[in-house]
Write a protein that holds these residues in place. Structure first.
Motif, PDB file in Angstrom:
ATOM      1  N   THR A 106       0.942  -1.277  -0.138  1.00  0.00           N
ATOM      2  CA  THR A 106       0.305   0.493   0.473  1.00  0.00           C
ATOM      3  C   THR A 106       0.517   1.023  -0.521  1.00  0.00           C
ATOM      4  OG1 THR A 106      -1.631  -1.572   0.765  1.00  0.00           O
ATOM      5  CG2 THR A 106      -1.802   1.453   1.451  1.00  0.00           C
ATOM      6  N   ARG A 107       0.210   2.474  -0.709  1.00  0.00           N
ATOM      7  CA  ARG A 107       1.545   3.473  -0.716  1.00  0.00           C
ATOM      8  C   ARG A 107       0.192   4.490  -0.834  1.00  0.00           C
ATOM      9  NH1 ARG A 107       2.762   0.050  -4.566  1.00  0.00           N
ATOM     10  NH2 ARG A 107       1.549   0.627  -5.982  1.00  0.00           N
ATOM     11  N   PHE A 108       1.458   6.120  -0.283  1.00  0.00           N
ATOM     12  CA  PHE A 108       0.312   7.355  -0.073  1.00  0.00           C
ATOM     13  C   PHE A 108       1.105   8.548  -0.886  1.00  0.00           C
ATOM     14  CE2 PHE A 108      -0.082   3.968   3.289  1.00  0.00           C
ATOM     15  CZ  PHE A 108      -1.250   4.347   3.748  1.00  0.00           C
ATOM     16  N   TYR A 109       0.478   9.510  -1.321  1.00  0.00           N
ATOM     17  CA  TYR A 109       0.711  10.008  -1.499  1.00  0.00           C
ATOM     18  C   TYR A 109      -0.059  11.557  -1.278  1.00  0.00           C
ATOM     19  CZ  TYR A 109       2.551   6.304  -5.330  1.00  0.00           C
ATOM     20  OH  TYR A 109       3.434   5.637  -5.323  1.00  0.00           O
ATOM     21  N   PHE A 110       0.582  12.567  -0.692  1.00  0.00           N
ATOM     22  CA  PHE A 110       0.169  13.562  -0.619  1.00  0.00           C
ATOM     23  C   PHE A 110       0.925  15.011  -1.394  1.00  0.00           C
ATOM     24  CE2 PHE A 110       0.808  17.915   1.527  1.00  0.00           C
ATOM     25  CZ  PHE A 110      -0.563  18.469   1.599  1.00  0.00           C
ATOM     26  N   LYS A 111      -0.966  15.875  -2.018  1.00  0.00           N
ATOM     27  CA  LYS A 111      -0.740  16.304  -3.852  1.00  0.00           C
ATOM     28  C   LYS A 111       0.281  15.676  -4.737  1.00  0.00           C
ATOM     29  CE  LYS A 111      -1.278  20.490  -2.461  1.00  0.00           C
ATOM     30  NZ  LYS A 111      -1.083  21.912  -2.888  1.00  0.00           N
ATOM     31  N   GLY A 112       0.554  14.212  -4.716  1.00  0.00           N
ATOM     32  CA  GLY A 112       1.399  13.813  -5.902  1.00  0.00           C
ATOM     33  C   GLY A 112       3.201  13.367  -5.080  1.00  0.00           C
ATOM     34  N   THR A 113       3.202  13.766  -3.988  1.00  0.00           N
ATOM     35  CA  THR A 113       4.589  12.976  -3.412  1.00  0.00           C
ATOM     36  C   THR A 113       4.227  11.662  -2.673  1.00  0.00           C
ATOM     37  OG1 THR A 113       5.442  15.756  -4.150  1.00  0.00           O
ATOM     38  CG2 THR A 113       6.473  14.051  -1.683  1.00  0.00           C
ATOM     39  N   GLU A 114       5.149  10.792  -2.611  1.00  0.00           N
ATOM     40  CA  GLU A 114       4.875   9.533  -1.997  1.00  0.00           C
ATOM     41  C   GLU A 114       5.109   9.728  -0.625  1.00  0.00           C
ATOM     42  OE1 GLU A 114       7.185   6.611  -3.258  1.00  0.00           O
ATOM     43  OE2 GLU A 114       5.763   4.878  -1.956  1.00  0.00           O
ATOM     44  N   ILE A 115       4.604   9.311   0.693  1.00  0.00           N
ATOM     45  CA  ILE A 115       4.654   9.538   1.279  1.00  0.00           C
ATOM     46  C   ILE A 115       4.692   8.211   2.618  1.00  0.00           C
ATOM     47  CG2 ILE A 115       4.281  11.979   2.426  1.00  0.00           C
ATOM     48  CD1 ILE A 115       1.531  10.647   3.399  1.00  0.00           C
ATOM     49  N   LYS A 116       5.663   8.258   3.742  1.00  0.00           N
ATOM     50  CA  LYS A 116       5.537   6.859   4.382  1.00  0.00           C
ATOM     51  C   LYS A 116       4.237   6.434   5.439  1.00  0.00           C
ATOM     52  CE  LYS A 116      10.488   6.505   4.197  1.00  0.00           C
ATOM     53  NZ  LYS A 116      11.801   6.123   4.875  1.00  0.00           N
ATOM     54  N   LEU A 117       4.388   5.684   5.861  1.00  0.00           N
ATOM     55  CA  LEU A 117       3.161   4.900   6.041  1.00  0.00           C
ATOM     56  C   LEU A 117       3.301   6.281   7.896  1.00  0.00           C
ATOM     57  CD1 LEU A 117       0.657   4.032   7.343  1.00  0.00           C
ATOM     58  CD2 LEU A 117       1.902   1.955   7.859  1.00  0.00           C
ATOM     59  N   ILE A 118       4.473   5.776   8.527  1.00  0.00           N
ATOM     60  CA  ILE A 118       5.245   6.749  10.136  1.00  0.00           C
ATOM     61  C   ILE A 118       4.934   7.785   9.566  1.00  0.00           C
ATOM     62  CG2 ILE A 118       7.189   6.328   8.751  1.00  0.00           C
ATOM     63  CD1 ILE A 118       7.958   6.012  11.915  1.00  0.00           C
ATOM     64  N   GLU A 119       4.964   8.712   8.202  1.00  0.00           N
ATOM     65  CA  GLU A 119       4.910   9.589   8.020  1.00  0.00           C
ATOM     66  C   GLU A 119       3.294   9.788   7.838  1.00  0.00           C
ATOM     67  OE1 GLU A 119       8.459  11.450   5.600  1.00  0.00           O
ATOM     68  OE2 GLU A 119       7.287  10.068   4.655  1.00  0.00           O
ATOM     69  N   LEU A 120       2.361   9.419   7.996  1.00  0.00           N
ATOM     70  CA  LEU A 120       0.926   9.664   7.534  1.00  0.00           C
ATOM     71  C   LEU A 120       0.646   9.905   8.995  1.00  0.00           C
ATOM     72  CD1 LEU A 120      -1.708  10.039   5.927  1.00  0.00           C
ATOM     73  CD2 LEU A 120      -1.296   7.192   5.769  1.00  0.00           C
ATOM     74  N   CYS A 213      -2.156  17.370   7.410  1.00  0.00           N
ATOM     75  CA  CYS A 213      -3.480  17.267   7.791  1.00  0.00           C
ATOM     76  C   CYS A 213      -4.535  18.323   7.061  1.00  0.00           C
ATOM     77  CB  CYS A 213      -3.948  17.470   9.878  1.00  0.00           C
ATOM     78  SG  CYS A 213      -5.265  17.444   9.801  1.00  0.00           S
ATOM     79  N   PRO A 214      -5.453  18.300   6.291  1.00  0.00           N
ATOM     80  CA  PRO A 214      -6.686  18.826   5.958  1.00  0.00           C
ATOM     81  C   PRO A 214      -6.614  19.831   7.299  1.00  0.00           C
ATOM     82  CG  PRO A 214      -7.343  16.006   6.450  1.00  0.00           C
ATOM     83  CD  PRO A 214      -5.621  16.215   6.389  1.00  0.00           C
ATOM     84  N   ALA A 215      -7.067  19.369   8.643  1.00  0.00           N
ATOM     85  CA  ALA A 215      -7.677  20.736   9.446  1.00  0.00           C
ATOM     86  C   ALA A 215      -6.684  21.240   9.631  1.00  0.00           C
ATOM     87  CB  ALA A 215      -8.599  19.507  10.270  1.00  0.00           C
ATOM     88  N   TYR A 216      -5.810  21.238   9.115  1.00  0.00           N
ATOM     89  CA  TYR A 216      -4.557  22.623   9.576  1.00  0.00           C
ATOM     90  C   TYR A 216      -4.741  23.618   9.685  1.00  0.00           C
ATOM     91  CZ  TYR A 216       0.436  24.181  11.228  1.00  0.00           C
ATOM     92  OH  TYR A 216       0.887  24.926  11.860  1.00  0.00           O
ATOM     93  N   GLY A 217      -5.852  24.078   8.602  1.00  0.00           N
ATOM     94  CA  GLY A 217      -5.775  25.498   8.236  1.00  0.00           C
ATOM     95  C   GLY A 217      -4.416  26.807   8.071  1.00  0.00           C
ATOM     96  N   HIS A 218      -3.715  26.044   7.372  1.00  0.00           N
ATOM     97  CA  HIS A 218      -2.609  27.078   6.678  1.00  0.00           C
ATOM     98  C   HIS A 218      -3.499  28.626   6.485  1.00  0.00           C
ATOM     99  CE1 HIS A 218       0.457  23.621   6.572  1.00  0.00           C
ATOM    100  NE2 HIS A 218      -1.000  23.249   6.088  1.00  0.00           N
ATOM    101  N   HIS A 219      -4.573  28.727   5.117  1.00  0.00           N
ATOM    102  CA  HIS A 219      -5.039  30.545   5.422  1.00  0.00           C
ATOM    103  C   HIS A 219      -5.842  30.897   6.713  1.00  0.00           C
ATOM    104  CE1 HIS A 219      -8.486  27.373   5.072  1.00  0.00           C
ATOM    105  NE2 HIS A 219      -9.163  28.637   4.783  1.00  0.00           N
ATOM    106  N   ILE A 220      -5.644  29.928   7.102  1.00  0.00           N
ATOM    107  CA  ILE A 220      -6.335  30.981   8.919  1.00  0.00           C
ATOM    108  C   ILE A 220      -4.940  31.434   9.186  1.00  0.00           C
ATOM    109  CG2 ILE A 220      -7.236  30.429  10.845  1.00  0.00           C
ATOM    110  CD1 ILE A 220      -9.324  30.553   8.284  1.00  0.00           C
ATOM    111  N   VAL A 221      -4.418  30.280   9.071  1.00  0.00           N
ATOM    112  CA  VAL A 221      -2.860  30.876  10.499  1.00  0.00           C
ATOM    113  C   VAL A 221      -1.872  32.299   9.487  1.00  0.00           C
ATOM    114  CG1 VAL A 221      -0.585  30.482  10.948  1.00  0.00           C
ATOM    115  CG2 VAL A 221      -2.540  28.723  11.285  1.00  0.00           C
TER     116      VAL A 221
END
Length: 289
Positions: A106-120, A213-221
């Motif tokens: 199983t593989r994961f990609y955040f916005k196109g870049t592969e990330i490790k399970l431990i990072e997720l 994280c999708p709930a981090y709220g970068h634009h709100i910061v």
């Protein structure tokens, strides 16, 4: 982290809709370097392969419910089952993740870049703790939202943030990774200059592993820090006092604190009262964040 990118052509087949524009607007099949990428905002991709697990058929059935599900065949001739989750759909990520998340291929990609399970898992564990009860998210949902005030309770992550909600200045030192916004800055004559750059750096360094994280709220910061005042002037409005004046105020004379100890843990500038503090921030944020 290895920067592996998802195959360009396969993303053209992920299911286009009006709410989520395609990753790629155009593609020159005779020159794959001529690609125009479109910013889709936040999205996470999860891929898995054929497995001997007794839950494989169930996993495929769940994957097919994803509106952007695609079954691909790679260069080995192996079937790849791909799902794509945008922010509003991400709570449903767990339905499939709890089955295939630990599988070897199983593989994961955040916005196109592969990330490790431990990072997720670093940020996903916190996401589940605070947002796991939701089946969908609004684009405007973020950690720190206030249901009472015009300003957020905090910006950043739970327990790893810059705090805006009222907190007694004498109690702020108990929260080591949750600093009051007016703790950032320095005195300059009769005013206190807010260091907004330091706020950005603090959150960036403290929450580096939580930024996906999708709930981090970068634009709100960014919006909140921009809205905060550039300076605080104790001589004006009677809403702020430098810490030594705060301790001498009549409201604190009965407090059983050793003066020097209290002075050492207080922020350099303090709000005079909870009522005035709310009034001050409401005037800044009443137009919304």
């Amino acid at each position: 982290m290895k920067e592996k990118k998802i195959d360009v052509q396969s993303l053209l087949e992920d299911g286009r809709d009006s709410n989520h524009p395609p990753v790629i607007e155009s593609l020159n099949f005779f020159g794959r370097d001529q690609v125009t990428f479109v910013d889709r905002g936040w999205y996470m991709v999860m891929e898995f392969e054929l497995s001997s697990s007794g839950k494989f058929a169930q996993a495929v059935d769940i994957a097919k419910q994803n509106p952007h599900f695609t079954e691909l065949v790679d260069e080995r001739g192996v079937s790849i089952y791909r799902t794509i989750y945008f922010k509003d759909q991400f709570p449903r990520f767990h339905d499939l993740f709890e089955i295939v998340g630990g599988w070897k291929n199983t593989r994961f990609y955040f916005k196109g870049t592969e990330i490790k399970l431990i990072e997720l898992e670093i940020w996903y564990t916190s996401f589940r703790a605070y947002w796991g009860h939701r089946r969908s998210l609004n684009i405007t949902d973020y950690c720190g939202q206030s249901k009472i005030n015009a300003y957020p309770d905090f910006i950043g992550c739970y327990d790893r943030n810059i705090y805006l909600r009222w907190r007694d200045p004498l109690m702020t030192h108990y929260h080591q990774r949750s600093l009051m916004w007016y703790s950032f800055g320095k005195r300059s004559g009769n005013e206190f200059l807010i260091d907004k750059t330091a706020m950005h750096h603090y959150l960036k360094n403290l929450n580096q592993d939580f930024h996906p994280c999708p709930a981090y709220g970068h634009h709100i910061v960014d919006q909140v820090i921009h809205k905060l005042p550039n300076s605080l002037k104790p001589a004006e409005g009677k809403q702020w006092l430098f810490k030594e004046d705060f301790l001498r105020s009549s409201e604190r004379q009965s407090m059983m604190f050793h003066h020097e100890i209290a002075l050492s843990v207080l922020p350099d500038i303090c709000p005079v009262s909870e009522k005035n503090y709310h009034k001050f921030l409401d005037a800044i944020f009443r137009a919304g964040v």
